[in-house]
Design a protein around this motif. Structure first.
Motif, mmCIF file in Angstrom:
data_model
loop_
_atom_site.group_PDB
_atom_site.id
_atom_site.type_symbol
_atom_site.label_atom_id
_atom_site.label_comp_id
_atom_site.label_asym_id
_atom_site.label_seq_id
_atom_site.Cartn_x
_atom_site.Cartn_y
_atom_site.Cartn_z
ATOM 1 N N LEU A 245 -23.676 10.148 18.916
ATOM 2 C CA LEU A 245 -22.951 9.244 17.673
ATOM 3 C C LEU A 245 -22.688 7.961 18.181
ATOM 4 N N ASN A 246 -22.600 6.704 17.059
ATOM 5 C CA ASN A 246 -22.201 5.288 17.907
ATOM 6 C C ASN A 246 -21.020 5.021 18.405
ATOM 7 N N CYS A 247 -20.563 4.510 19.040
ATOM 8 C CA CYS A 247 -19.178 3.997 19.934
ATOM 9 C C CYS A 247 -18.811 2.567 18.737
ATOM 10 N N ARG A 248 -17.052 2.541 18.694
ATOM 11 C CA ARG A 248 -16.600 1.245 18.137
ATOM 12 C C ARG A 248 -14.881 1.508 18.765
ATOM 13 N N ASP A 249 -14.578 0.400 18.615
ATOM 14 C CA ASP A 249 -13.257 0.517 19.173
ATOM 15 C C ASP A 249 -12.705 2.364 19.722
ATOM 16 N N ASN A 250 -13.343 2.045 20.908
ATOM 17 C CA ASN A 250 -13.082 3.669 21.955
ATOM 18 C C ASN A 250 -12.844 4.548 20.848
ATOM 19 N N GLN A 251 -13.589 4.923 19.886
ATOM 20 C CA GLN A 251 -13.954 5.946 19.283
ATOM 21 C C GLN A 251 -15.498 6.345 18.847
ATOM 22 N N ALA A 252 -16.039 7.101 18.100
ATOM 23 C CA ALA A 252 -16.309 7.712 18.611
ATOM 24 C C ALA A 252 -16.798 8.160 16.597
ATOM 25 N N ILE A 253 -18.303 7.776 15.996
ATOM 26 C CA ILE A 253 -18.199 7.385 14.738
ATOM 27 C C ILE A 253 -19.229 8.696 14.581
ATOM 28 N N LEU A 254 -18.230 9.819 13.170
ATOM 29 C CA LEU A 254 -19.239 10.662 12.515
ATOM 30 C C LEU A 254 -19.041 10.477 10.929
ATOM 31 N N GLY A 255 -19.978 9.517 10.446
ATOM 32 C CA GLY A 255 -19.806 9.868 8.874
ATOM 33 C C GLY A 255 -18.279 8.563 8.823
ATOM 34 N N GLN A 258 -13.715 8.863 12.689
ATOM 35 C CA GLN A 258 -13.635 8.543 14.161
ATOM 36 C C GLN A 258 -13.160 9.406 14.992
ATOM 37 N N ILE A 259 -13.804 9.734 15.793
ATOM 38 C CA ILE A 259 -12.827 10.529 17.064
ATOM 39 C C ILE A 259 -12.641 9.326 18.017
ATOM 40 N N PRO A 260 -11.305 9.960 18.729
ATOM 41 C CA PRO A 260 -10.773 9.238 19.981
ATOM 42 C C PRO A 260 -11.825 9.962 21.282
ATOM 43 N N LEU A 261 -12.392 9.052 22.347
ATOM 44 C CA LEU A 261 -12.766 9.218 22.890
ATOM 45 C C LEU A 261 -12.388 9.011 24.453
ATOM 46 N N PRO A 262 -12.334 10.154 25.282
ATOM 47 C CA PRO A 262 -11.595 10.365 26.110
ATOM 48 C C PRO A 262 -11.475 8.901 27.271
ATOM 49 N N PRO A 263 -10.783 9.259 28.125
ATOM 50 C CA PRO A 263 -10.718 8.122 28.651
ATOM 51 C C PRO A 263 -12.172 7.266 29.750
ATOM 52 N N GLN A 340 -9.360 19.907 20.768
ATOM 53 C CA GLN A 340 -8.994 20.118 22.737
ATOM 54 C C GLN A 340 -10.617 21.332 23.279
ATOM 55 N N ARG A 341 -11.231 21.030 21.963
ATOM 56 C CA ARG A 341 -12.406 21.524 22.671
ATOM 57 C C ARG A 341 -14.009 21.221 22.508
ATOM 58 N N ILE A 342 -13.770 19.734 22.229
ATOM 59 C CA ILE A 342 -14.958 18.540 22.780
ATOM 60 C C ILE A 342 -15.326 18.146 24.194
ATOM 61 N N HIS A 343 -17.033 18.733 23.715
ATOM 62 C CA HIS A 343 -17.217 18.458 24.874
ATOM 63 C C HIS A 343 -18.196 16.802 24.681
ATOM 64 N N TRP A 344 -17.965 15.949 25.528
ATOM 65 C CA TRP A 344 -19.153 15.060 25.645
ATOM 66 C C TRP A 344 -19.489 14.330 27.270
ATOM 67 N N PHE A 345 -20.351 13.660 26.050
ATOM 68 C CA PHE A 345 -22.332 13.667 27.736
ATOM 69 C C PHE A 345 -22.256 12.169 27.279
ATOM 70 N N ASP A 346 -22.852 11.967 28.385
ATOM 71 C CA ASP A 346 -23.144 10.217 28.092
ATOM 72 C C ASP A 346 -25.000 10.590 27.536
ATOM 73 N N ALA A 347 -24.951 9.530 27.381
ATOM 74 C CA ALA A 347 -26.306 9.162 26.383
ATOM 75 C C ALA A 347 -28.108 9.143 26.486
ATOM 76 N N GLU A 348 -27.135 8.174 27.413
ATOM 77 C CA GLU A 348 -28.859 7.837 28.637
ATOM 78 C C GLU A 348 -29.006 9.489 29.676
ATOM 79 N N SER A 349 -27.693 9.647 30.548
ATOM 80 C CA SER A 349 -28.297 10.383 31.677
ATOM 81 C C SER A 349 -27.707 11.884 31.069
#
Length: 354
Positions: A245-255, A258-263, A340-349
């Protein structure tokens, strides 16, 4: 009792193929370690190096305080169960089980006692006079297990022992294996590409990919906190949804959602969101903060249905589970994601953001 240690093991063949690149791990007394990964990840090669059937190019195999790296297979006191059973077709079940004991010149009365004891535990005592051709696949596998158990080895190695069995028999033998090795209190190293076997049998799982160790942890941690995208996508059925997903203003954009990103220390331009199919639910049209999606395929799994959907202006599909009796109207539905069940991963590594 002894601890098995693998220290920086590497195996390179003459054609420059390197199935095992750098593996370090430990298996303690009573631990059941499963080497899990796709074909070609190095798990069987690693098992063969522990058994002494292949010599490592680099690294060491330590059992207790003894360096086994150059010790011949017959002197390692390690028992291995092969995928193909490897039974002698001309010998009876009794003779197949007792072969290793006879080679060690153990007395006949003790051989009789040990063979009948292990045959009784595996419920094959009525098969001792038969030959392998007269046995079913499940019975042959039990004989192969009995041959390993009767030796009373320091370590058990099992190379995809259930892969030749049908689904129903595999489930039964899997349960028997768990009970059997729980009572042994010896290190067990088990190779499989079947994640169900790994999750149900193991006390620890080592996930391998391209010759490297991706994660070493308990089944619960592997499933609930995968270390990277590969582990997240490989472990779990149906597979975890992984959405870049693309990110903007500390949020991930899905359609349009907007989903808040983790710290995070710095906000990336892209991020990978992972969520398992069981953590997505049907929402209601009264909810304003739910995703609208178009159903294009429904797979009936018996007790559940697997819905395949697409979100407007979003290329990737999302799959999620609903109860078999769940109903909905039309081909457009609203989805609710458990934050609380969302997992976040680095898009590059591909590494997990903790």
């Amino acid at each position: 009792m002894a601890k098995l240690e693998l220290q920086h093991l590497k195996k390179q063949f003459s054609n420059q193929v390197i199935p095992v690149k750098d593996i370090t791990l430990e298996v303690n007394d009573g631990e059941f370690l499963t080497l899990l990964g796709p074909s070609g990840c190095g798990k069987s090669t690693l098992l063969r190096m522990i058994a002494g059937l292949d010599q490592p190019t680099e690294g060491k195999v330590i059992l207790g305080n003894r360096d086994l790296t150059t010790v011949p297979p017959g002197e390692r006191n390690i028992a291995m169960v092969f995928q193909s059973y490897a039974l002698y077709p001309h010998l009876t079940v009794f003779d197949n089980i007792s072969t290793a004991l006879k080679l060690r010149k153990i007395s006949n009365p003790e051989i009789q006692t040990r063979v009948y004891d292990v045959a009784n535990r595996l419920e094959i005592e009525h098969l001792l006079t038969r030959k392998p051709a007269q046995l079913s696949g499940g019975q042959r596998q039990r004989v192969a297990l009995a041959r390993a158990l009767v030796r009373n080895p320091e370590v058990f190695l099992l190379d995809e022992p259930l892969s030749n069995l049908d689904a129903l028999l595999r489930e039964q033998v899997r349960a028997d294996l768990k009970q059997l090795f729980n009572s042994q209190q010896k290190p067990v190293v088990y190779v499989t590409h079947d994640q169900t076997e790994a999750l149900t049998l193991s006390s620890k799982i080592a996930v391998l990919y391209q010759g490297y160790l991706q994660q070493l942890a308990s089944p619960s941690e592997i499933y609930n906190a995968p270390a990277n995208q590969f582990v997240a996508g490989f472990v779990g059925s149906p597979q975890m949804n992984l959405l870049c997903l693309n990110c903007r203003d500390n949020q991930a954009i899905l359609g349009e959602f907007q989903i808040p990103l983790p710290p995070l220390k710095t906000q990336p331009s892209k991020i990978v969101l992972g969520i398992r199919p069981e953590d997505i639910h049907l929402g209601t049209w009264e909810d304003s903060d739910h995703l609208e999606a178009q159903i294009f395929l429904v797979e009936d799994l018996g007790k559940e249905k697997l819905l395949n959907v697409r979100i407007a202006e979003f290329d990737q599909r999302i799959r999620f589970l609903v109860p078999a009796q769940q109903t909905w109207e039309g081909e457009t539905v609203k989805l609710s994601l458990s934050p609380q069940r969302i997992h976040w991963f680095d898009a590059e590594s591909g590494d997990r953001f903790s």
